[in-house]
Design an enzyme around this catalytic site. Structure first.
Site, PDB file in Angstrom:
ATOM      1  N   SER A 134      -2.735   0.638  15.323  1.00  0.00           N
ATOM      2  CA  SER A 134      -3.837  -0.312  15.150  1.00  0.00           C
ATOM      3  C   SER A 134      -3.351  -1.753  15.137  1.00  0.00           C
ATOM      4  O   SER A 134      -4.058  -2.657  15.547  1.00  0.00           O
ATOM      5  CB  SER A 134      -4.576  -0.029  13.835  1.00  0.00           C
ATOM      6  OG  SER A 134      -5.190   1.239  13.876  1.00  0.00           O
ATOM      7  N   HIS A 146      -8.355  -6.156  12.122  1.00  0.00           N
ATOM      8  CA  HIS A 146      -9.658  -5.548  11.834  1.00  0.00           C
ATOM      9  C   HIS A 146     -10.436  -6.339  10.781  1.00  0.00           C
ATOM     10  O   HIS A 146     -11.111  -5.774   9.925  1.00  0.00           O
ATOM     11  CB  HIS A 146      -9.489  -4.093  11.395  1.00  0.00           C
ATOM     12  CG  HIS A 146      -8.976  -3.180  12.482  1.00  0.00           C
ATOM     13  ND1 HIS A 146      -7.813  -3.432  13.182  1.00  0.00           N
ATOM     14  CD2 HIS A 146      -9.468  -2.022  12.976  1.00  0.00           C
ATOM     15  CE1 HIS A 146      -7.613  -2.472  14.059  1.00  0.00           C
ATOM     16  NE2 HIS A 146      -8.605  -1.605  13.970  1.00  0.00           N
ATOM     17  N   ARG A 157     -10.181  -6.540  15.879  1.00  0.00           N
ATOM     18  CA  ARG A 157     -10.075  -5.297  16.637  1.00  0.00           C
ATOM     19  C   ARG A 157     -10.676  -5.364  18.046  1.00  0.00           C
ATOM     20  O   ARG A 157     -10.109  -4.808  18.991  1.00  0.00           O
ATOM     21  CB  ARG A 157     -10.777  -4.187  15.847  1.00  0.00           C
ATOM     22  CG  ARG A 157     -10.769  -2.872  16.571  1.00  0.00           C
ATOM     23  CD  ARG A 157     -11.576  -1.814  15.819  1.00  0.00           C
ATOM     24  NE  ARG A 157     -11.530  -0.548  16.521  1.00  0.00           N
ATOM     25  CZ  ARG A 157     -12.582   0.236  16.696  1.00  0.00           C
ATOM     26  NH1 ARG A 157     -13.743  -0.078  16.200  1.00  0.00           N
ATOM     27  NH2 ARG A 157     -12.457   1.375  17.361  1.00  0.00           N
ATOM     28  N   ARG A 174      -5.526  -8.508  18.114  1.00  0.00           N
ATOM     29  CA  ARG A 174      -4.406  -7.762  17.502  1.00  0.00           C
ATOM     30  C   ARG A 174      -3.299  -7.503  18.517  1.00  0.00           C
ATOM     31  O   ARG A 174      -2.127  -7.429  18.157  1.00  0.00           O
ATOM     32  CB  ARG A 174      -4.897  -6.459  16.875  1.00  0.00           C
ATOM     33  CG  ARG A 174      -5.609  -5.547  17.859  1.00  0.00           C
ATOM     34  CD  ARG A 174      -6.165  -4.320  17.159  1.00  0.00           C
ATOM     35  NE  ARG A 174      -7.087  -3.611  18.028  1.00  0.00           N
ATOM     36  CZ  ARG A 174      -7.224  -2.293  18.071  1.00  0.00           C
ATOM     37  NH1 ARG A 174      -6.484  -1.524  17.306  1.00  0.00           N
ATOM     38  NH2 ARG A 174      -8.097  -1.733  18.864  1.00  0.00           N
ATOM     39  N   PHE A 217      -7.062  -4.226   3.389  1.00  0.00           N
ATOM     40  CA  PHE A 217      -5.923  -3.725   2.607  1.00  0.00           C
ATOM     41  C   PHE A 217      -4.806  -4.766   2.500  1.00  0.00           C
ATOM     42  O   PHE A 217      -3.847  -4.584   1.744  1.00  0.00           O
ATOM     43  CB  PHE A 217      -5.378  -2.427   3.222  1.00  0.00           C
ATOM     44  CG  PHE A 217      -6.458  -1.448   3.603  1.00  0.00           C
ATOM     45  CD1 PHE A 217      -7.520  -1.211   2.743  1.00  0.00           C
ATOM     46  CD2 PHE A 217      -6.427  -0.799   4.820  1.00  0.00           C
ATOM     47  CE1 PHE A 217      -8.535  -0.327   3.095  1.00  0.00           C
ATOM     48  CE2 PHE A 217      -7.434   0.089   5.182  1.00  0.00           C
ATOM     49  CZ  PHE A 217      -8.492   0.327   4.320  1.00  0.00           C
ATOM     50  N   GLU A 277       0.050  -0.070   0.143  1.00  0.00           N
ATOM     51  CA  GLU A 277       0.047  -1.498   0.497  1.00  0.00           C
ATOM     52  C   GLU A 277       0.641  -2.376  -0.606  1.00  0.00           C
ATOM     53  O   GLU A 277       1.298  -3.379  -0.315  1.00  0.00           O
ATOM     54  CB  GLU A 277      -1.377  -1.954   0.821  1.00  0.00           C
ATOM     55  CG  GLU A 277      -1.976  -1.304   2.065  1.00  0.00           C
ATOM     56  CD  GLU A 277      -2.591   0.071   1.806  1.00  0.00           C
ATOM     57  OE1 GLU A 277      -2.642   0.496   0.623  1.00  0.00           O
ATOM     58  OE2 GLU A 277      -3.006   0.733   2.767  1.00  0.00           O
ATOM     59  N   ASP A 308     -16.508   1.763  11.480  1.00  0.00           N
ATOM     60  CA  ASP A 308     -15.986   2.214  10.185  1.00  0.00           C
ATOM     61  C   ASP A 308     -16.824   1.711   9.010  1.00  0.00           C
ATOM     62  O   ASP A 308     -16.790   2.281   7.923  1.00  0.00           O
ATOM     63  CB  ASP A 308     -14.531   1.758   9.992  1.00  0.00           C
ATOM     64  CG  ASP A 308     -13.546   2.697  10.691  1.00  0.00           C
ATOM     65  OD1 ASP A 308     -13.960   3.813  11.051  1.00  0.00           O
ATOM     66  OD2 ASP A 308     -12.381   2.309  10.867  1.00  0.00           O
TER      67      ASP A 308
END
Lengths: 295, 318
Positions: B40, B112, B170, B13, B86, B61, B120
């Protein structure tokens, strides 16, 4: 027979066009809608007839358009149709405004046509800038185009149209929040507020509540008008344009009647998505003068 | 066999963030949008340098995808940023109608992705995104393998006209590709030539494939490792050429075995050159919380499992 299209002036819409001429165009557009839907025995005549006056005013009087279609639309006003099922109306307006030959209207909803059931850019039909049909998406798209106009220092405006049943989609309210927060004030949205959707009245299906209060609470400047009275429409659009550029997005609640212009189609959700029979078509056309020549 | 070493680890990322800044410097039409995940997605540098070209949309989104589609009208090149979950499943219809079917020049940038999101858990660990995106007509799907390649890919997609899904992750992972590489969309990268088995890997699994090839070498097996960074359009020529030589295949990806890179390769091979194949992928399940390396081991997505798959597939060769 008169000319089948109204050629826009170099500035796009004609500032000189008068109320009677607009009404005459609207009559022809309604004839086109009925004949298109009848021709393929498919499509959505009710909402199309109800919004005819608004789109006629926009395309033939209010919007500043370039005569030739360019996807980027720099330096001209843009329109986005979010309730894509009123495609017969959109196609007739685009053809009569000179984007393509009215004869092509006869291909509506048929195989290999550019006039798909719902509007698309995929077939490269001039005048269409986004696909619509799956509801709730067009306000976001219009906001995006309005943002780009600001980034490009383009002072023209963006217009869009939505169904009232469409406001039941959550994305509309995401977009509503965004437009106020980011002060998208070069945007003039309108809702076809006819109180009808496929399964019945909006009151029965999913009440919209106090729409004016809702949009105001979201931070929009809200105007209301009879959506089937050409003079009232021109007045509210004039007011909307004056209200734009002042830090707030503008919403016009257009009080319309589904099926307007054809007596037996008015006042019911029954004609939302039903095509007229041969006999019904003749009854309907008898109520609408042929002003520009049928395609 | 070419040896790959690394001196530094970084997250892919961050490669996206660096690439976005460079793309923004190169083309003033590049704009960025984010749905409340600026940190992020590593978008801070772009925002600092081009604040007027960044749009914060909040946690919305669907609206972000629509706005991005609209922003292309007038010539902007929007890069949307949020987590892969998302960026795809949550907004599939918005992407389908307003971006893909509408032929809009939007770059959907998804961080991610996969199990390596870690703690998560499964709500955020999408393993179906490649499948969803590759099914959309006209959509380009890219999953680069390290920081440098993600940066190069980000710059490359800015110069490409059309919708793109760019998938990255990530965790920090080894940097082993050339910092000045030229990223060619749709062109596979030959990591290591071999003769006994073809390993086609994408994303984080490329490094694992390199490790696996080294282990296989000690067992006397010559593995060919190819980095399929572009899943769609697939570099069919590179796949078929490799398979013509090795006659068996292992695919490796951080994705459900249904709908991913393995599917694309299998479809190609069944049609043109059927050979035995093994799939290193998540076996039709959701993920769970854990450390990235723990998860990759538990779900069978590491070098050890690639070695196992390679040995198994070689047994099936005629």
């Amino acid at each position: 027979m008169q000319a089948t299209t109204i050629q826009p002036s170099a500035q796009g819409s004609s500032a000189e066009i008068d109320l009677n001429q607009l009404k005459a165009i609207a009559s022809q557009v309604r004839r086109d809608i009925l004949r298109m839907v009848h021709g393929c025995q498919s499509g959505h005549p009710g909402g199309s007839l109800g919004c005819t006056d608004y789109l006629t005013a926009l395309y033939f009087k209010v919007m500043k358009r370039q005569p030739a279609f360019d996807m980027n639309g720099k330096g001209e006003d843009l329109f986005f149709l979010s309730n894509g099922h009123v495609s017969p109306l959109f196609y007739s307006i685009l053809a009569r405004a000179g984007y393509f030959e009215p004869a092509e209207l006869s291909t509506f909803r048929q195989l290999n046509s550019r006039l798909q059931g719902h509007p698309t850019t995929h077939e490269h039909l001039p005048g269409v800038r986004i696909a619509s049909g799956s509801l709730g998406q067009g306000l976001s798209v219009a906001i995006g185009a309005a943002r780009t106009k600001k980034l490009n220092n383009d002072d023209r405006r963006v217009f869009c149209l939505h169904g009232d049943g469409e406001l039941q989609e959550g994305q509309i309210w995401e977009a509503a929040m965004f437009a106020a927060h980011h002060r998208v004030d070069n945007l003039i949205a309108a809702v076809d507020f006819n109180g009808q959707q496929i399964d019945g009245s909006t009151e029965q299906v999913m009440s919209l509540g106090n729409l004016r209060a809702k949009w105001e609470a979201f931070g929009w400047k809200v105007l209301e008008s009879n959506g089937n009275d050409m003079e009232a429409i021109l007045n509210v659009l004039d007011e909307a344009i004056k209200a734009s550029g002042k830090g707030q997005p503008v919403m016009i609640l257009l009080h319309t009647e589904m099926g307007y212009g054809v007596d037996f189609m008015m006042g019911s959700h029954k004609w939302h998505g039903v095509a007229p029979s041969d006999e019904q078509l003749q009854q309907a056309l008898a109520q609408l003068p042929e002003t520009l020549g049928d395609y | 066999m070419k040896k790959y070493n690394y001196t530094e680890k970084k997250d892919t990322r961050s490669g996206f963030g660096a690439g976005l800044l460079e793309a923004g410097r190169k083309d003033e039409n590049v704009v960025a949008l984010c749905a409340d995940l600026v940190g992020s997605l590593k978008m801070e540098a772009f925002i600092k340098e081009f604040p007027e070209r960044f749009t914060q949309v909040g946690i919305a989104e669907a609206n972000m995808m629509g706005i991005a589609a609209g922003m292309t009208i007038g010539g902007k090149i929007p890069f949307t940023g949020t987590f892969a979950n998302f960026s795809t499943g949550r907004v599939y219809d918005q992407i389908r109608q307003s971006i893909a079917y509408s032929d809009k020049n939007v770059k959907i940038c998804a961080s991610h992705a996969g199990l390596t999101l870690g703690e998560d858990g499964a709500t955020h660990q999408i393993l179906e995104d490649i499948g969803m995106m590759k099914m959309l007509p006209g959509m380009v799907v890219i999953n680069p393998c390290d920081y440098n390649q993600t940066k190069a890919a980000t710059m490359a997609i800015a110069a490409y006209n059309g919708p793109v899904y760019l998938r990255f992750g990530r965790p920090v992972v080894p940097i082993f590709t050339d910092p000045d590489q030229k990223f060619e969309i749709g062109k596979a990268w030959m990591v290591n030539e071999g003769t006994d088995v073809s390993i086609f890997a994408t994303g984080h699994l490329v490094w694992e494939a390199i490790q696996a090839a080294e282990q296989l070498e000690t067992l006397g097996i010559s593995a060919e490792v190819i980095n399929i960074h572009t899943i769609k359009p697939l570099d069919e020529e590179a796949v078929l050429k490799s398979v013509a030589k090795t006659r068996c295949v292992v695919s490796a990806e951080e994705h459900n075995r249904f709908g991913g890179l393995g599917d694309s390769i299998a479809q190609l091979l069944v049609q043109h050159d059927p050979v035995p194949m093994e799939f290193v992928a998540v076996n039709d399940s959701f993920g769970e919380s854990g450390k990235p390396d723990q998860l990759m081991k538990k779900y069978g997505l590491d070098a050890e499992h690639i070695v196992k798959a390679a040995r198994a597939v070689m047994q099936k060769k005629k």
